[in-house]
Write a protein that holds these residues in place. Structure first.
Motif, mmCIF file in Angstrom:
data_model
loop_
_atom_site.group_PDB
_atom_site.id
_atom_site.type_symbol
_atom_site.label_atom_id
_atom_site.label_comp_id
_atom_site.label_asym_id
_atom_site.label_seq_id
_atom_site.Cartn_x
_atom_site.Cartn_y
_atom_site.Cartn_z
ATOM 1 N N SER A 24 -6.660 5.290 2.152
ATOM 2 C CA SER A 24 -6.952 3.863 2.258
ATOM 3 C C SER A 24 -6.930 3.322 3.676
ATOM 4 O O SER A 24 -7.274 2.166 3.906
ATOM 5 C CB SER A 24 -5.957 3.062 1.404
ATOM 6 O OG SER A 24 -4.645 3.193 1.916
ATOM 7 N N ALA A 59 -4.060 3.492 -6.979
ATOM 8 C CA ALA A 59 -2.778 3.433 -6.283
ATOM 9 C C ALA A 59 -1.848 4.460 -6.930
ATOM 10 O O ALA A 59 -1.551 4.368 -8.118
ATOM 11 C CB ALA A 59 -2.181 2.032 -6.379
ATOM 12 N N SER A 104 -3.751 6.085 -2.488
ATOM 13 C CA SER A 104 -2.688 5.715 -1.574
ATOM 14 C C SER A 104 -1.664 4.959 -2.396
ATOM 15 O O SER A 104 -1.912 4.636 -3.557
ATOM 16 C CB SER A 104 -3.234 4.851 -0.435
ATOM 17 O OG SER A 104 -2.209 4.555 0.502
ATOM 18 N N HIS A 105 -0.519 4.667 -1.830
ATOM 19 C CA HIS A 105 0.537 4.066 -2.636
ATOM 20 C C HIS A 105 0.530 2.545 -2.615
ATOM 21 O O HIS A 105 1.251 1.919 -3.400
ATOM 22 C CB HIS A 105 1.906 4.583 -2.185
ATOM 23 C CG HIS A 105 2.354 4.038 -0.855
ATOM 24 N ND1 HIS A 105 1.759 4.415 0.319
ATOM 25 C CD2 HIS A 105 3.327 3.145 -0.531
ATOM 26 C CE1 HIS A 105 2.349 3.792 1.324
ATOM 27 N NE2 HIS A 105 3.290 3.016 0.845
ATOM 28 N N GLN A 106 -0.276 1.925 -1.755
ATOM 29 C CA GLN A 106 -0.308 0.463 -1.657
ATOM 30 C C GLN A 106 -1.569 -0.071 -2.342
ATOM 31 O O GLN A 106 -2.681 0.110 -1.833
ATOM 32 C CB GLN A 106 -0.281 0.032 -0.195
ATOM 33 C CG GLN A 106 1.018 0.384 0.521
ATOM 34 C CD GLN A 106 1.001 -0.005 1.980
ATOM 35 O OE1 GLN A 106 0.253 0.556 2.774
ATOM 36 N NE2 GLN A 106 1.819 -0.980 2.335
ATOM 37 N N PRO A 107 -1.415 -0.733 -3.469
ATOM 38 C CA PRO A 107 -2.578 -1.185 -4.243
ATOM 39 C C PRO A 107 -3.547 -2.055 -3.457
ATOM 40 O O PRO A 107 -4.766 -1.903 -3.574
ATOM 41 C CB PRO A 107 -1.941 -1.971 -5.406
ATOM 42 C CG PRO A 107 -0.571 -1.403 -5.542
ATOM 43 C CD PRO A 107 -0.137 -1.053 -4.158
ATOM 44 N N ASP A 108 -3.021 -2.981 -2.626
ATOM 45 C CA ASP A 108 -3.913 -3.876 -1.897
ATOM 46 C C ASP A 108 -4.779 -3.109 -0.905
ATOM 47 O O ASP A 108 -5.972 -3.416 -0.726
ATOM 48 C CB ASP A 108 -3.123 -4.978 -1.192
ATOM 49 C CG ASP A 108 -2.034 -4.445 -0.274
ATOM 50 O OD1 ASP A 108 -1.601 -3.284 -0.479
ATOM 51 O OD2 ASP A 108 -1.606 -5.180 0.630
ATOM 52 N N ARG A 109 -4.199 -2.103 -0.270
ATOM 53 C CA ARG A 109 -4.983 -1.296 0.677
ATOM 54 C C ARG A 109 -6.023 -0.446 -0.043
ATOM 55 O O ARG A 109 -7.121 -0.232 0.464
ATOM 56 C CB ARG A 109 -4.050 -0.401 1.503
ATOM 57 C CG ARG A 109 -3.282 -1.131 2.578
ATOM 58 C CD ARG A 109 -2.701 -0.153 3.580
ATOM 59 N NE ARG A 109 -2.124 -0.837 4.730
ATOM 60 C CZ ARG A 109 -1.736 -0.218 5.843
ATOM 61 N NH1 ARG A 109 -1.861 1.106 5.943
ATOM 62 N NH2 ARG A 109 -1.224 -0.891 6.846
ATOM 63 N N ASP A 168 1.701 7.009 -6.078
ATOM 64 C CA ASP A 168 2.807 7.401 -5.217
ATOM 65 C C ASP A 168 2.943 8.922 -5.296
ATOM 66 O O ASP A 168 3.188 9.473 -6.374
ATOM 67 C CB ASP A 168 4.096 6.722 -5.680
ATOM 68 C CG ASP A 168 5.254 6.895 -4.711
ATOM 69 O OD1 ASP A 168 5.315 7.943 -4.033
ATOM 70 O OD2 ASP A 168 6.110 5.993 -4.650
ATOM 71 N N TYR A 196 4.124 10.317 6.068
ATOM 72 C CA TYR A 196 5.118 9.274 6.332
ATOM 73 C C TYR A 196 5.969 9.723 7.506
ATOM 74 O O TYR A 196 6.485 10.846 7.520
ATOM 75 C CB TYR A 196 5.969 9.070 5.073
ATOM 76 C CG TYR A 196 7.197 8.221 5.242
ATOM 77 C CD1 TYR A 196 7.159 7.000 5.919
ATOM 78 C CD2 TYR A 196 8.418 8.628 4.688
ATOM 79 C CE1 TYR A 196 8.296 6.224 6.058
ATOM 80 C CE2 TYR A 196 9.560 7.847 4.804
ATOM 81 C CZ TYR A 196 9.491 6.649 5.501
ATOM 82 O OH TYR A 196 10.614 5.886 5.630
#
Length: 258
Positions: free
Chosen positions: A17, A65, A39-44, A67, A97
């Motif tokens: 993302s 999304a 990716s882990h961030q839904p908005d992205r 994790d 990360y």
């Protein structure tokens, strides 16, 4: 391989993302592949999917999304990709990360064991889980490309990244060698792209002290761009790269030359 042939192939990109992952997804779509990313961030994820859809059409893009620390969720993503399209022919393990303390690296004596485990769960174990999901389909079709996004920190003395990140990226090289030894007979290759200092959100502002210091070490005289890494991934994913296996492609402007 023609554009039409690419359309029959599915690529999965983890951490797709933003940054290197987004650039890689864009490059694969531009080359004609169908691309699934998470990716882990839904908005992205939503923003990246909208951006890529505007460029390439929504029909060749699938995103969720997810994790990487949730094994069942990762498996569910791959199952959804296979149900919608086909098992992936290309897997790009990019998600990573890198924890910091006050903008700097975490010293070994300050590494929290839970944080250490978190980094390895995302950067290394997450890559293993994705490989386990992708490899059976690759074995069945007797063809596949796995590309790990490593790091200069996994190749030489880490100057910016902390011990957990460096250890996780070094571990990807061992995972790659294991895949080479077990799956080359099925036409599957595993290679690693090791970026140097790349101007992404993870690296922070380009004029930060860490980036200015990194720039002073790069002979070519600039920080890398996400697209520099994406082009390397696209090369290793191509059918023409089938004799490149277990390699590490250093993309760092000359900062590290083994």
């Amino acid at each position: 391989m023609s554009h039409a042939d690419h359309q029959a192939q599915v690529a999965v990109v983890t951490g797709g993302s933003s940054g290197i992952g987004l650039a890689t997804a864009n490059a694969l779509l531009r080359a004609g592949y169908r691309v699934a990313f998470f990716s882990h961030q839904p908005d992205r994820v939503i923003a990246a999917s909208d951006t890529l859809s505007a460029r390439h059409g929504r029909g060749r893009i699938f995103s969720q999304a997810v994790d990487l620390r949730e094994v069942a969720a990762v498996r569910g993503f791959f199952a959804e990709v296979e149900a919608r399209w086909a098992p992936p022919a290309i897997l790009v393990c990019n998600a990573g990360y890198s924890p910091k303390r006050n903008g700097g690296r975490v010293r070994v004596e300050d590494v929290d064991p839970d944080e250490w485990q978190d980094v390895l769960s995302i950067n290394l174990t997450g890559a293993l889980v994705c490989c386990r999901c992708a490899l059976p389909g690759m074995v069945k079709r007797r063809s596949g490309r796995i590309v790990f996004i490593g790091s200069l920190a996994g190749r030489t003395i880490p100057r910016i990244a902390g011990a957990a990140y460096a250890a996780s990226k070094s571990g990807l090289l061992g995972l790659s060698r294991s895949i080479v030894s077990e799956y080359a007979q099925f036409g599957i290759t595993a290679n690693t792209v090791a970026p140097g200092r790349i101007a992404t959100d993870m690296a922070g502002p380009t004029d930060s002290p860490a980036n200015r210091e990194a720039l002073s070490r790069i002979p070519i005289g600039r920080l890398g761009h996400a697209e520099d890494i994406a082009r390397a991934v696209l090369f290793l994913a191509a059918p023409q790269a089938d004799f490149i296996n277990g390699a590490v492609l250093d993309v760092n402007g000359g900062e590290f030359t083994p």
